[in-house]
Scaffold this motif. Sequence first.
Motif, mmCIF file in Angstrom:
data_model
loop_
_atom_site.group_PDB
_atom_site.id
_atom_site.type_symbol
_atom_site.label_atom_id
_atom_site.label_comp_id
_atom_site.label_asym_id
_atom_site.label_seq_id
_atom_site.Cartn_x
_atom_site.Cartn_y
_atom_site.Cartn_z
ATOM 1 N N ASP A 48 -2.572 14.596 3.929
ATOM 2 C CA ASP A 48 -2.485 14.427 5.379
ATOM 3 C C ASP A 48 -1.843 13.079 5.702
ATOM 4 O OD1 ASP A 48 -3.815 13.350 8.070
ATOM 5 O OD2 ASP A 48 -3.863 15.547 8.119
ATOM 6 N N GLN A 49 -1.034 13.037 6.740
ATOM 7 C CA GLN A 49 -0.329 11.799 7.071
ATOM 8 C C GLN A 49 -1.270 10.647 7.416
ATOM 9 O OE1 GLN A 49 2.331 12.634 10.280
ATOM 10 N NE2 GLN A 49 0.752 12.524 11.844
ATOM 11 N N ASN A 50 -2.526 10.943 7.777
ATOM 12 C CA ASN A 50 -3.502 9.901 8.099
ATOM 13 C C ASN A 50 -4.560 9.723 7.017
ATOM 14 O OD1 ASN A 50 -2.366 9.324 10.671
ATOM 15 N ND2 ASN A 50 -3.285 11.213 11.442
ATOM 16 N N ALA A 51 -4.343 10.279 5.857
ATOM 17 C CA ALA A 51 -5.352 10.279 4.799
ATOM 18 C C ALA A 51 -5.782 8.882 4.346
ATOM 19 C CB ALA A 51 -4.846 11.067 3.595
ATOM 20 N N PHE A 52 -4.875 7.922 4.378
ATOM 21 C CA PHE A 52 -5.191 6.595 3.843
ATOM 22 C C PHE A 52 -5.340 5.524 4.924
ATOM 23 C CE2 PHE A 52 -2.646 8.839 0.571
ATOM 24 C CZ PHE A 52 -3.639 8.945 -0.395
ATOM 25 N N ILE A 53 -5.359 5.923 6.181
ATOM 26 C CA ILE A 53 -5.435 4.964 7.287
ATOM 27 C C ILE A 53 -6.678 4.073 7.201
ATOM 28 C CG2 ILE A 53 -6.047 4.921 9.756
ATOM 29 C CD1 ILE A 53 -3.675 6.556 10.340
ATOM 30 N N SER A 54 -7.792 4.609 6.785
ATOM 31 C CA SER A 54 -9.034 3.831 6.737
ATOM 32 C C SER A 54 -9.050 2.807 5.596
ATOM 33 C CB SER A 54 -10.243 4.753 6.633
ATOM 34 O OG SER A 54 -10.140 5.579 5.507
ATOM 35 N N LEU A 55 -8.078 2.870 4.683
ATOM 36 C CA LEU A 55 -8.023 1.936 3.548
ATOM 37 C C LEU A 55 -7.091 0.774 3.896
ATOM 38 C CD1 LEU A 55 -7.789 4.543 0.650
ATOM 39 C CD2 LEU A 55 -9.830 3.478 1.632
ATOM 40 N N ALA A 56 -7.551 -0.095 4.763
ATOM 41 C CA ALA A 56 -6.722 -1.164 5.327
ATOM 42 C C ALA A 56 -6.252 -2.187 4.299
ATOM 43 C CB ALA A 56 -7.492 -1.875 6.439
ATOM 44 N N ALA A 57 -6.954 -2.348 3.189
ATOM 45 C CA ALA A 57 -6.582 -3.347 2.181
ATOM 46 C C ALA A 57 -5.808 -2.752 1.005
ATOM 47 C CB ALA A 57 -7.837 -4.051 1.663
ATOM 48 N N LEU A 58 -5.514 -1.445 1.038
ATOM 49 C CA LEU A 58 -4.868 -0.774 -0.091
ATOM 50 C C LEU A 58 -3.481 -1.343 -0.367
ATOM 51 C CD1 LEU A 58 -5.291 1.527 -2.134
ATOM 52 C CD2 LEU A 58 -4.098 3.031 -0.524
ATOM 53 N N GLN A 59 -3.276 -1.839 -1.593
ATOM 54 C CA GLN A 59 -2.002 -2.438 -1.983
ATOM 55 C C GLN A 59 -1.242 -1.600 -2.998
ATOM 56 O OE1 GLN A 59 -2.946 -6.359 -3.387
ATOM 57 N NE2 GLN A 59 -3.712 -7.022 -1.415
ATOM 58 N N SER A 60 -1.945 -0.865 -3.843
ATOM 59 C CA SER A 60 -1.297 -0.093 -4.901
ATOM 60 C C SER A 60 -1.865 1.327 -4.919
ATOM 61 C CB SER A 60 -1.538 -0.766 -6.255
ATOM 62 O OG SER A 60 -0.980 -0.017 -7.293
ATOM 63 N N LEU A 61 -0.946 2.304 -4.849
ATOM 64 C CA LEU A 61 -1.342 3.708 -4.851
ATOM 65 C C LEU A 61 -0.570 4.420 -5.949
ATOM 66 C CD1 LEU A 61 -2.819 6.117 -3.556
ATOM 67 C CD2 LEU A 61 -0.925 6.275 -1.922
ATOM 68 N N SER A 62 -1.290 5.090 -6.831
ATOM 69 C CA SER A 62 -0.657 5.836 -7.912
ATOM 70 C C SER A 62 -0.966 7.322 -7.760
ATOM 71 C CB SER A 62 -1.147 5.327 -9.266
ATOM 72 O OG SER A 62 -0.447 5.963 -10.304
ATOM 73 N N LEU A 63 0.114 8.096 -7.624
ATOM 74 C CA LEU A 63 0.024 9.546 -7.462
ATOM 75 C C LEU A 63 0.853 10.245 -8.528
ATOM 76 C CD1 LEU A 63 0.385 9.432 -3.607
ATOM 77 C CD2 LEU A 63 -1.616 10.312 -4.822
ATOM 78 N N LYS A 64 0.823 9.727 -9.732
ATOM 79 C CA LYS A 64 1.629 10.266 -10.829
ATOM 80 C C LYS A 64 1.161 11.655 -11.238
ATOM 81 C CE LYS A 64 2.253 5.716 -12.963
ATOM 82 N NZ LYS A 64 1.950 4.938 -14.179
ATOM 83 N N ASN A 65 2.122 12.469 -11.672
ATOM 84 C CA ASN A 65 1.848 13.784 -12.268
ATOM 85 C C ASN A 65 1.025 14.696 -11.373
ATOM 86 O OD1 ASN A 65 3.237 13.005 -14.655
ATOM 87 N ND2 ASN A 65 1.425 11.829 -15.226
ATOM 88 N N ASN A 66 1.521 14.872 -10.157
ATOM 89 C CA ASN A 66 0.933 15.813 -9.218
ATOM 90 C C ASN A 66 2.005 16.812 -8.802
ATOM 91 O OD1 ASN A 66 -1.977 15.116 -8.592
ATOM 92 N ND2 ASN A 66 -1.032 13.100 -8.422
ATOM 93 N N GLN A 67 1.849 17.421 -7.653
ATOM 94 C CA GLN A 67 2.782 18.451 -7.172
ATOM 95 C C GLN A 67 3.416 18.062 -5.840
ATOM 96 O OE1 GLN A 67 3.354 21.163 -9.187
ATOM 97 N NE2 GLN A 67 1.994 20.070 -10.587
ATOM 98 N N LEU A 68 3.538 16.779 -5.576
ATOM 99 C CA LEU A 68 4.040 16.309 -4.282
ATOM 100 C C LEU A 68 5.546 16.497 -4.143
ATOM 101 C CD1 LEU A 68 1.951 13.039 -4.004
ATOM 102 C CD2 LEU A 68 1.619 15.160 -2.710
#
Length: 139
Positions: free
Chosen positions: A46-66
Amino acid sequence: NTCSSLQTIILSKNKIRSINENDFFYLRNTKLHKLHLDSSSISTIDQNAFISLAALQSLSLKNNQLKSCEFIKNIRSLSSIHFDGNQFTSLPQELSTPNNIKMYSFTNNFITVIDDSSPLNKWTKKNLTNVKINFSLGK
């Protein structure tokens, strides 16, 4: 409240298929800097899935189906993101808008063409030399 000092979460190798708007809501008061969601079966976020994670600096989504990443524009503090091993056929247009992200990784996707409409071309024209992107053409 007991997780307020939490800085890293690794949820890799799970059977997560999608990430919805409120899935990370209860982590909104944390100092979460790194989130790994590698090697699951994620195909939608969802386009708002990470909105609540205000301090998030690094996101890893390797080896998925995106195949897309509309959610990226709503993560204000993000400085690096890994999309290695997904289903991208081109660099997403969401990357055309400058933000705080300084490192993108798209290795092992299905990217075969980088043309004039590519964000990479737009970065070159804007002289955004402080952005690093790793990718390989073709899977």
